[in-house]
Design a protein around this motif. Sequence first.
Motif, mmCIF file in Angstrom:
data_model
loop_
_atom_site.group_PDB
_atom_site.id
_atom_site.type_symbol
_atom_site.label_atom_id
_atom_site.label_comp_id
_atom_site.label_asym_id
_atom_site.label_seq_id
_atom_site.Cartn_x
_atom_site.Cartn_y
_atom_site.Cartn_z
ATOM 1 N N SER A 157 0.821 -1.205 0.000
ATOM 2 C CA SER A 157 0.000 0.000 0.000
ATOM 3 C C SER A 157 0.856 1.257 0.000
ATOM 4 O O SER A 157 1.876 1.334 0.694
ATOM 5 C CB SER A 157 -0.903 0.011 1.240
ATOM 6 O OG SER A 157 -1.627 1.224 1.314
ATOM 7 N N ARG A 158 0.396 2.230 -0.783
ATOM 8 C CA ARG A 158 0.984 3.577 -0.748
ATOM 9 C C ARG A 158 0.106 4.534 0.053
ATOM 10 O O ARG A 158 0.417 5.717 0.177
ATOM 11 C CB ARG A 158 1.179 4.107 -2.166
ATOM 12 C CG ARG A 158 2.274 3.384 -2.930
ATOM 13 C CD ARG A 158 2.588 4.031 -4.268
ATOM 14 N NE ARG A 158 3.709 3.375 -4.897
ATOM 15 C CZ ARG A 158 4.992 3.657 -4.674
ATOM 16 N NH1 ARG A 158 5.299 4.639 -3.817
ATOM 17 N NH2 ARG A 158 5.958 3.005 -5.283
ATOM 18 N N SER A 159 -0.981 4.010 0.595
ATOM 19 C CA SER A 159 -1.944 4.856 1.312
ATOM 20 C C SER A 159 -1.547 4.994 2.786
ATOM 21 O O SER A 159 -1.531 4.002 3.524
ATOM 22 C CB SER A 159 -3.345 4.246 1.226
ATOM 23 O OG SER A 159 -3.787 4.180 -0.105
ATOM 24 N N VAL A 160 -1.261 6.220 3.204
ATOM 25 C CA VAL A 160 -0.952 6.480 4.610
ATOM 26 C C VAL A 160 -2.131 6.100 5.492
ATOM 27 O O VAL A 160 -1.957 5.661 6.638
ATOM 28 C CB VAL A 160 -0.583 7.971 4.804
ATOM 29 C CG1 VAL A 160 -0.409 8.308 6.278
ATOM 30 C CG2 VAL A 160 0.673 8.309 4.018
ATOM 31 N N SER A 161 -3.338 6.220 4.942
ATOM 32 C CA SER A 161 -4.547 5.940 5.716
ATOM 33 C C SER A 161 -5.073 4.514 5.506
ATOM 34 O O SER A 161 -6.231 4.230 5.837
ATOM 35 C CB SER A 161 -5.645 6.940 5.352
ATOM 36 O OG SER A 161 -5.940 6.876 3.965
ATOM 37 N N ASP A 178 4.466 0.358 1.389
ATOM 38 C CA ASP A 178 4.703 -0.556 2.509
ATOM 39 C C ASP A 178 4.009 -1.891 2.274
ATOM 40 O O ASP A 178 2.951 -1.959 1.627
ATOM 41 C CB ASP A 178 4.157 0.034 3.814
ATOM 42 C CG ASP A 178 5.200 0.850 4.569
ATOM 43 O OD1 ASP A 178 6.283 1.090 4.012
ATOM 44 O OD2 ASP A 178 4.907 1.240 5.717
ATOM 45 N N ILE A 179 4.566 -2.938 2.845
ATOM 46 C CA ILE A 179 3.881 -4.225 2.915
ATOM 47 C C ILE A 179 2.724 -4.099 3.902
ATOM 48 O O ILE A 179 2.859 -3.449 4.952
ATOM 49 C CB ILE A 179 4.852 -5.336 3.353
ATOM 50 C CG1 ILE A 179 5.877 -5.595 2.238
ATOM 51 C CG2 ILE A 179 4.122 -6.619 3.729
ATOM 52 C CD1 ILE A 179 7.038 -6.460 2.650
ATOM 53 N N VAL A 180 1.589 -4.713 3.567
ATOM 54 C CA VAL A 180 0.462 -4.791 4.504
ATOM 55 C C VAL A 180 0.078 -6.272 4.667
ATOM 56 O O VAL A 180 0.137 -7.053 3.719
ATOM 57 C CB VAL A 180 -0.761 -3.974 4.032
ATOM 58 C CG1 VAL A 180 -0.471 -2.494 4.148
ATOM 59 C CG2 VAL A 180 -1.180 -4.340 2.617
ATOM 60 N N VAL A 181 -0.263 -6.624 5.886
ATOM 61 C CA VAL A 181 -0.770 -7.966 6.193
ATOM 62 C C VAL A 181 -2.034 -7.782 7.018
ATOM 63 O O VAL A 181 -2.025 -7.039 8.009
ATOM 64 C CB VAL A 181 0.258 -8.812 6.977
ATOM 65 C CG1 VAL A 181 -0.271 -10.244 7.156
ATOM 66 C CG2 VAL A 181 1.618 -8.819 6.290
ATOM 67 N N PHE A 182 -3.125 -8.426 6.593
ATOM 68 C CA PHE A 182 -4.378 -8.249 7.328
ATOM 69 C C PHE A 182 -5.189 -9.543 7.338
ATOM 70 O O PHE A 182 -4.953 -10.456 6.532
ATOM 71 C CB PHE A 182 -5.200 -7.084 6.772
ATOM 72 C CG PHE A 182 -5.528 -7.155 5.304
ATOM 73 C CD1 PHE A 182 -6.692 -7.752 4.857
ATOM 74 C CD2 PHE A 182 -4.674 -6.588 4.367
ATOM 75 C CE1 PHE A 182 -7.006 -7.793 3.512
ATOM 76 C CE2 PHE A 182 -4.970 -6.634 2.999
ATOM 77 C CZ PHE A 182 -6.148 -7.228 2.577
ATOM 78 N N LYS A 183 -6.137 -9.579 8.273
ATOM 79 C CA LYS A 183 -6.989 -10.756 8.452
ATOM 80 C C LYS A 183 -8.452 -10.325 8.412
ATOM 81 O O LYS A 183 -8.857 -9.419 9.135
ATOM 82 C CB LYS A 183 -6.676 -11.443 9.783
ATOM 83 C CG LYS A 183 -7.459 -12.721 10.049
ATOM 84 C CD LYS A 183 -7.004 -13.367 11.364
ATOM 85 C CE LYS A 183 -7.715 -14.685 11.638
ATOM 86 N NZ LYS A 183 -7.245 -15.301 12.916
ATOM 87 N N ILE A 184 -9.226 -11.008 7.552
ATOM 88 C CA ILE A 184 -10.654 -10.727 7.397
ATOM 89 C C ILE A 184 -11.454 -11.833 8.076
ATOM 90 O O ILE A 184 -11.122 -13.023 7.975
ATOM 91 C CB ILE A 184 -11.027 -10.668 5.901
ATOM 92 C CG1 ILE A 184 -10.246 -9.566 5.181
ATOM 93 C CG2 ILE A 184 -12.523 -10.473 5.709
ATOM 94 C CD1 ILE A 184 -10.709 -8.181 5.433
ATOM 95 N N SER A 185 -12.531 -11.479 8.742
ATOM 96 C CA SER A 185 -13.371 -12.469 9.431
ATOM 97 C C SER A 185 -14.032 -13.408 8.417
ATOM 98 O O SER A 185 -14.124 -13.108 7.223
ATOM 99 C CB SER A 185 -14.444 -11.769 10.260
ATOM 100 O OG SER A 185 -15.296 -11.000 9.429
#
Length: 552
Positions: A157-161, A178-185
Amino acid sequence: MQKRKNERSARLKAVLITYIIFVILSTILIPITSNTAKNSTELRITSQLLENASSLGQGPQNFSTYIGGSMDDMVYDVDVDDQGNVYICGSTKSSDFYVSENSYNDTYGGDTDCYVSKISADGSEVIWSTFIGGPQSDLANSLKVLADGSVIVCGESRSVSFPTTEGAYDESHNGGSDIVVFKISSDGSDLLFSTFIGGSADESTSDLDINSNGIICIAGTTAAADFPTTGGAYNASYGTNVDVCIMELSANGQNLLYATYLGGFDYEDAREVEYTADDKIIVCGSTKSVNFPVTASAYNDTLYAGTYDVYLTKFNSDASDLEFSTFIGGSGDDWSYSFELCESEDILVHGKTYSTDFPLSTGAYDDELTGLTDAFLFKISKDGSTMMTSTFYGGDGGESGGSVSIDSDGRIYISGITGSTDLNITDDAMQKNIKGTYDMFITEFLPDLSDITYGTYIGSSGTDSAYWSCIDCLGYFNLVGYSNDIDFPTTDGAFNTTHNGGRDVVVIKFPRYPITSDPFPFLIVILVIAAAFAITVLLMIVKKRKKKKSKS
C-alpha cells in the motif's frame, strides 16, 4: 482300447488344468490393471463443460465466471476451503466492483483498492466481497484461508490511511509503498487485524504461507536500508538496488518474529514462499546479482553476468543460515513464477526462460526453445544439489508461466499465458486453437515430465492470462486470471456471464476426471495367457504325434 482312453483322459486333464490357470490369472491380472487405471485421475476440460453447466452431474458444480467492474480488475491468488468455496484477492480500479452488503468496506477508496471475495462452490454467487484500502494504490497479492473460514492476506500500500488495527505490529505507514498484512473475518464483515511492515523506501510483497503454529511467513522485496530486521536474522544488512525480504509475523499480527534481507548488489525479486513439513522456509525468485548468496554444494553456484537467473533458497530451522541456495538458468534471462514441494520433498520450479541452453534432462518432453520465451519445469533434489528432471513447454509465440500444482497421483499442472499458435494441445482439448492475441494455457504432465496427458487453450478474442491455480481437497482444479473481452467462455448459472469492462477477473473450476481405462493392457494380458494356453495344447499334440511315430 483302455490305453487310448487313459491317454485321452490325461490330455483332457491337462487342457482342463491349463484352462483353470488361464481363468485364475485373468481374474487376478485384469482387475489389477483395471484398478491401476481407475485409481488415477487426469485433467479434462471439454467444450461441453464450459458450454452447459447443467451437464456436469451431481456435487459441487464446475463453473466459469467473470467478476469485475467497469475499469481494470486484477486477480493474484486463489485458495479454497473444505466446502469447495473459492477465495480470491487482487486489485481493482473499479468503483463499481461487486461488494456485498454488510462487508467490511463497501466504499471504493480511490486509485487502486485491494479486494477479497468469497465465491460459492458452484460459482453461482459471491458469498461476500469487500474493498480494503486508502486513497492511493493498494494491492492484495496473496491469501490463505484458515480452518475457521477467516482469511489472511498480504499486499502492499501507498496509502498512509490504509486501515490498521489497534495493537498491530505497525500501525503507521513508513514511506513509499509498505507491505500490509491483514486478516478478514469468516463472513467478510470485520478486519480482525491489519499491520504495515516496511522501511522508508518502497516494499512489495508476492506471497505468504502459514506454518503448523499459525505463524505467517511473507516474501517480498525492499529498497529500504532501514527495513526492520530482527536479531538472529540471516542477513541484517541491505545490499543495493532491491533486495528480497523474508518476514514471519505472529498469528495475531502483533509481533514481527523474524525479518531478514536476502540478496546481492543488483536486483532481486521474490515470487513464492512455502514452509516445509518441518516448518523450514523455501523461497524462489529471480536475481541479477552475481554475488547472490549460494551454498557450496548447490546445483549451480555461478550466474551468467548481465542476465537474470532463477534462485531457489532454503533456510535452516531457525532461519539464521541457509540450508541450500542455488541458481537455475542458462545464458539468457530466466524467471521463476512458482514452485511446489513434491511428496519426496524434491522441489518443482516453474517459470519462463529466454535461454536456449537452459538445463534440461535426458528424455525431456521438449528439449528445444521454440519461441522467444518458453515455459519451463525444473525439478531439483530436496538438498538443492541435483537436477532430477527438466523440460521446456512452448510454441512459436512465447509463453509466460503462472503457477504449478501437483495432485495426489504426482501429476503436474501448469498454467500461464501464450501467444503461440502451435502450442502442443491434446485431441480432447476444450479449445484447440488460440482465439486472441494471448490466451490462457493449461497443461498436465506425467510425474517424470516425459509427456503431457492434457493440454488446452482457454480464451477470448482479446487477451487472457491465467495467473494462479490450486487443487482443492475435493479434487477440483481452480484457476484464476483475467480477460479483456466479451467472449471468454462462461457457464450457465455462473455469478456473472457478462464482461463488465476493461480487464475482468475470471474464475474457473473443473474436475480432474478418472482416466479412461486403456483397452490395450487388458488385451495384452489376455493374449499372453491365451498364447500360453495354445502353446501348452500344441506341445501336447506334438508330443502325441512323436509317440505315434516312434511306435511305428
